[in-house]
Design an enzyme around this catalytic site. Sequence first.
Site, short mmCIF file in Angstrom:
data_model
loop_
_atom_site.label_atom_id
_atom_site.label_comp_id
_atom_site.label_asym_id
_atom_site.label_seq_id
_atom_site.Cartn_x
_atom_site.Cartn_y
_atom_site.Cartn_z
N GLU A 71 0.81 -1.21 0.00
CA GLU A 71 0.00 0.00 0.00
C GLU A 71 0.86 1.27 0.00
O GLU A 71 0.53 2.24 -0.65
CB GLU A 71 -0.92 0.03 1.23
CG GLU A 71 -2.10 -0.90 1.12
CD GLU A 71 -3.07 -0.50 -0.01
OE1 GLU A 71 -3.88 0.40 0.19
OE2 GLU A 71 -2.98 -1.12 -1.10
N ASP A 72 1.94 1.23 0.74
CA ASP A 72 2.68 2.47 1.00
C ASP A 72 3.97 2.63 0.22
O ASP A 72 4.56 3.70 0.21
CB ASP A 72 3.03 2.57 2.50
CG ASP A 72 1.79 2.62 3.37
OD1 ASP A 72 0.70 2.81 2.80
OD2 ASP A 72 1.91 2.47 4.59
#
Length: 702
Positions: A71-72
């Site tokens: 996600e990051d």
Amino acid sequence: MLFEQAASYLKPDDLGQLRAAYIFSEAAHEGQFRRSGEPYISHPLAVAAILAQWHLDGQALTAALLHDVMEDTAVTKTEITERFGRMVAELVDGVSKLDRIEFQSQEQAQAENFRKMLLAMARDVRVILIKLADRLHNMRTLDVMQAHKRERIARETIEIYAPIANRLGLNALYQELEELSFKNLYPNRYRVLKKALETARGNRREVLEKILEAVRQRLADAGLEATVTGREKNLYSIYKKMHDKNLSFSKVYDIYAFRVVVKDPPACYLALGALHGLFKPIPGKFKDYIAIPKANGYQSLHTTLFGPYGSPVEIQIRTQEMHKIAEAGVASHWLYKSNNASLSELQRKTHQWLQSLLEMHSESSDSVEFLEHLKIDLFPDEVYVFTPKGKIMALPMGSTCVDFAYAVHTDIGNRCVAVKINHELAPLRSELRNGDRVEIITAVHAKPNPGWLQYVVTAKARHHIRHFLKTMRYEESAQLGERLLAAALAALGSSLRGINPTDWERMLKETGAPSRHELLANIGLGQQLASVVARQLHPAEGGEASMDGHRGTLGPLTIRGTEGTALQLANCCRPIPGDPIIGFIKKGAGMIIHTHDCPVIAKAHRARAKWMDVEWAPDTRKSFPVNIRIIATNQTGVLARVAAEIAEHDSNIENVKVDLEDSSAYSGIDFTLQVSNRVHLARIVRGLRQLPEVIRIHRLKA
Ligand code: MN
């Protein structure tokens, strides 16, 4: 701390992978910081440490260290698969998917659906456990967040994640999540209650000690080996009881609670008997969760006694094994089972988990139902999707967008023309997946398509599509039937108005049709011949004319092409306005329109009585499909130039087929175009002839 904990139960191989995952994750999160100012890696490290306390396997811990990288950071699933294997990648992907869906609605029923959606999406229980550990760490470190964000996360935790932890039997986690949510949702109430609790605790210490001593003594006298502990109620459960039952703090808090842990189930019942002899039990308060466990696997005996100072005394009695499960729930199965290699298989793992729960309760009569209950919750036959407003709809597994549209509202179903799934246009037949956001696009004049029946799965959608099609066909058939009958009567010098009611009555009796409307629909559908019905309704001049000889006097029927299902344009010759046309009544199907020169009707000499003279209305506004074939020189870009020329003349291309089997010098291209009439088609053909590549064009019939 993570590595110390993990080293106590993981194999060296797993520990090696865990270290590799730590180095990988730290590098991926390099330069990222938490709101508290700590390097980001501290978060996945803490999450993995929580899971290590639950003794989860190496894959789950590895995935926990990597749970935010997809996600990051720029790390992909493929990369994780290559480095850490498919299972770890699946777990990380599963957690990332859960992160992407957001709970919006505050409704109770919606919260329940959302929990089911999460469980259904997770597929592997470990995904949920990682997610819960992630949430626990975020809740523990919530103080640094802004107030409104704290409140949102706390509300989501108490409505969604705490109940999931409860359902999985993760008791300690469940209580901590609730406590932290309460603290962040109602900081003032939390503070006041905490203070009250601290004061009260001091006052009652003496009483507590006295009861504790009496209980221990009685159990020892009965020859039972037992560990007895006083139990503190957590703040949130006190608050909830005060709130739900409208009780004062002292009423709720003035209860002494103890836990008795003994060595085996028979000892539980012996302890119960001994304690009922010490203080009188309060009737109706005894519960046997050993014989009938709770749905999450919890087992204990519960009883409440009249205490020595007028306060009730609550007692829980359980074995050591039951205690482990009560505290750790599902995780306890990883906790107390040896780790072998085959555990990595998702199916096996889940099966094993369910199996062990089943074995645990094999004595209890409702164990099958109990298993059924678990299966429904973790692998439901339902799929959960969002409406554009964030409402969650539950549909049977395999449902399509059309099913969704009918589930929202019958009108939405009947008028749907397109759909956006997660903001992107998709085919209406697309199967829904858990967590999809589905937006149906409708048009006022849209109608259900018979083709939908091939893929809808819900009874509701099927029923409404069938019903609509039937009604539509019936209405359209009746309208066409009326026009056909009017034309046939006109040929006999009569009219619909000229028929008297008794003749109608007689006619209905003869044909067996229940109503005039029904009779007209039958004519429209070709079940009855208009000419025959006309002669029976108007017998005066009967016998003189057969339809064959007098077709000319009938006058042609005018059509627009918009009549609907009762009137169809033949697929073979594809008539367009301007073509000389002829109608053919096909039994059960209504009228089919062909061009005069259609090779198909040339063959069909029989049943000439069913032919009708028809002509186009002068003002048709519709587009009609027509087939043309172009022979062109085989050059690159020829298709694009032909298509551009067609578009130039405001026509749509419905279908293209390029014939590659022709000689290399020429290729044949078949187009289905949308045109408004012959004049329009002629313009397009003229334009195409001017292209140097185009050798020959002709219209295809049949
Ligand atoms: Mn996280």
